[in-house]
Design a protein around this motif. Structure first.
Motif, PDB file in Angstrom:
ATOM      1  N   ALA A 132     -13.553  -3.992   3.611  1.00  0.00           N
ATOM      2  CA  ALA A 132     -12.693  -4.350   2.471  1.00  0.00           C
ATOM      3  C   ALA A 132     -11.258  -3.902   2.718  1.00  0.00           C
ATOM      4  O   ALA A 132     -10.312  -4.541   2.261  1.00  0.00           O
ATOM      5  N   GLU A 133     -11.099  -2.800   3.449  1.00  0.00           N
ATOM      6  CA  GLU A 133      -9.749  -2.340   3.779  1.00  0.00           C
ATOM      7  C   GLU A 133      -9.104  -3.290   4.787  1.00  0.00           C
ATOM      8  O   GLU A 133      -7.898  -3.542   4.732  1.00  0.00           O
ATOM      9  N   GLY A 134      -9.931  -3.845   5.661  1.00  0.00           N
ATOM     10  CA  GLY A 134      -9.420  -4.751   6.688  1.00  0.00           C
ATOM     11  C   GLY A 134      -9.108  -6.142   6.179  1.00  0.00           C
ATOM     12  O   GLY A 134      -8.295  -6.855   6.763  1.00  0.00           O
ATOM     13  N   ASP A 135      -9.746  -6.556   5.096  1.00  0.00           N
ATOM     14  CA  ASP A 135      -9.578  -7.920   4.586  1.00  0.00           C
ATOM     15  C   ASP A 135      -9.567  -7.876   3.055  1.00  0.00           C
ATOM     16  O   ASP A 135     -10.611  -7.931   2.414  1.00  0.00           O
ATOM     17  N   LEU A 136      -8.360  -7.806   2.490  1.00  0.00           N
ATOM     18  CA  LEU A 136      -8.207  -7.683   1.033  1.00  0.00           C
ATOM     19  C   LEU A 136      -8.861  -8.846   0.299  1.00  0.00           C
ATOM     20  O   LEU A 136      -9.539  -8.657  -0.717  1.00  0.00           O
ATOM     21  N   ASP A 137      -8.669 -10.057   0.808  1.00  0.00           N
ATOM     22  CA  ASP A 137      -9.187 -11.239   0.108  1.00  0.00           C
ATOM     23  C   ASP A 137     -10.712 -11.241   0.072  1.00  0.00           C
ATOM     24  O   ASP A 137     -11.314 -11.517  -0.962  1.00  0.00           O
TER      25      ASP A 137
ATOM     26  N   MET B 198     -11.903  -8.566  -2.408  1.00  0.00           N
ATOM     27  CA  MET B 198     -11.726  -8.999  -3.794  1.00  0.00           C
ATOM     28  C   MET B 198     -12.777 -10.037  -4.177  1.00  0.00           C
ATOM     29  O   MET B 198     -13.328 -10.000  -5.278  1.00  0.00           O
TER      30      MET B 198
ATOM     31  N   SER C 136      -9.191  -0.074  -0.842  1.00  0.00           N
ATOM     32  CA  SER C 136      -9.379  -1.290  -1.633  1.00  0.00           C
ATOM     33  C   SER C 136     -10.816  -1.433  -2.141  1.00  0.00           C
ATOM     34  O   SER C 136     -11.052  -1.936  -3.244  1.00  0.00           O
TER      35      SER C 136
END
Lengths: 320, 320
Positions: A87-92, A95, A147
């Motif tokens: 999740a830190e590597g890919d915000l989208d 989310m 995130s």
């Protein structure tokens, strides 16, 4: 009783399925149906007469759970999530899976009138962060520094609000770091916490990316599953004004974990752990608190592990 | 310096515009452009040479702010919101305006690379709730007991996460109840707090829907606007691990407010206030805390009002 589990192919889901199937009941009602959902079809349990459905669904697609919710399940365990490093590597991606899918699930419950359905989401110690006090309690603010934690904290607020409005009977359990997980290292920032014990106990090498002084707040797989079962038993009225809280873990430092590894697995096991500092992992896990005063969870009957040595011994017994 | 304000036609927006235009500068840079946005076109201020744009936009439409953000504004004040009673009455509307539009604004900042843009959102005392301690501090959890507060708390987490990731330079100021607002009663649950002073001071009747013992945490319009201006001046590095906190209000009970009304406006003014209990309003406002120890806000240079009597007198002077 019809139980739905998202993320059912994962470690927690599988372990809960085993426990539910062997108990044959939950919260005093006998199990009639089990619907297991994951990105790839979860394994079908050996469940005798129990009507079991296994589904491969992308729950980040709006309405993906519509047919399942139309069947009016009694309890929903919502485990499906993108782990912290991912999740830190890919915000989208984070989310979409960690927040939007939870919102969509809540909207599905609302649409199908599941006002009495107990919806249990797993949240995490990673939702805490920032300038924390030495010992946290049930009124400590969530100031997540990653995130994944932010997305879980937002989902908690939404589940609480839908529950407060009477649209669903929600509950969020913030899980301590689970030690010892089975399987292989994964993208979770806390993956090492199991790896530095599991791999050496199996005669394999492991890497410890954090300092031995780092303290973790942990719970064994068996105790987490007990808590998930208990989460379906606690009456909604007892949950009070906010339906999210930390489960009662125990506080252990990495050096205490390694000392226990030495006691149980010997010097040869300990020698298999190599320290290779990873500032990214240390920053994420170091921002998670390790000391809690868990008044609400204990008052509601949630239990903690007794001792770290017992956790390691239980792993040895299960994997003997 | 280019400043954008959403919800600019509202009371706070209008008051901030007046202050900005008369100062001609913000955070040490002279104003060059002002973009004022609301559902209906905001009034165009008399701003001399200042390039002023007034736009009627529904910011709950995805991408509504795209053209505005493409112009690389330096400071964005995000006030547009559905107030507490309205958000409680319509969950979908509240989610769309109070949360989704904030998320869309953050995504717009990310898309246009506004990493150095100070985004200031107004949050609220309504984000607190539940089993609160007598005096709250900066680490007190947000357990909102109304949908407006939940939506604001979720937006806070998102603004903090986008700021932590360096996608925007965000700041959330939780506003005390603003007393005395000008204008007419509105759908905010706290509307009475201004109404029971404003209407009698103008020779009109007012209804008090809560008990005289109820305490509120309040701030005057002038002090709130000072805080909004100061929010653009505080350096991002000073904001620490979580970019949302409560502004330093003062604690006043309804009976103290009415006693001040009597002192300033006389017995005839006090006689215009009629108690007519509204359990819904009392439940919402009663769940908001009224006592804070505002360490962070004070350390960062945010000020409080001195005295409730001064607030009432300032209202009288402005409306003389």
């Amino acid at each position: 009783m019809h139980i739905v589990i998202t993320g059912a192919a994962g470690f927690l889901g599988q372990r809960l399925v085993d426990q539910l199937v062997s108990a044959g009941q939950l919260a005093g009602s006998s199990l009639s149906r089990l619907t297991l959902i994951d990105q790839t079809e979860p394994p079908r349990p050996e469940a005798g007469d129990l009507a079991t459905k296994t589904l491969a669904l992308d729950i980040s697609q709006p309405g993906a759970l519509d047919d399942v919710l139309a069947e009016q399940p009694d309890v929903i365990y919502h485990f499906a999530a993108v782990v912290s490093s991912a999740a830190e590597g890919d915000l989208d991606l984070g989310m979409r899976v960690n927040f939007d899918a939870t919102r969509d699930l809540l909207e599905g419950c609302r649409k199908h009138g599941l006002t009495r359905t107990r919806l249990i989401m797993a949240s995490s110690v990673a939702a805490y962060g920032g300038d924390l006090p030495h010992t946290l309690d049930d009124m400590t603010a969530l100031h997540p520094q990653n995130s994944y934690g932010a997305q879980k904290a937002m989902s908690e607020l939404l589940i609480n609000d839908y529950s407060r409005r009477g649209l669903v009977d929600g509950l969020v359990l913030r899980l301590p770091t689970i030690v010892i997980r089975p399987g292989r290292p994964n993208a979770a920032a806390s993956s090492f916490a199991s790896s530095i014990l599991r791999e050496p106990l199996k005669g394999e090498d492991a890497i410890c990316p954090v300092s031995p002084d780092l303290e973790l707040f942990i719970m064994s797989p068996a105790t987490v599953v007990d808590a998930l079962v208990h989460g379906a038993e606690v009456p909604g009225e007892a949950l009070g004004a906010f339906r999210a809280f930390m489960l009662p873990g125990i506080t252990v430092s990495v050096s205490e974990m390694l000392e226990t590894l030495r006691e149980v697995g010997g010097e040869s096991a300990l020698a298999r752990v190599q320290f290779r500092p990873d500032p990214k992992i240390e920053a994420i896990v170091g921002s998670w608190p390790s000391r809690f005063s868990n008044l609400r969870a204990s008052r509601l009957g949630f239990r903690s592990d007794k001792d770290f040595r017992d956790i390691v011994r239980a792993f040895m017994d299960e994997n003997a």
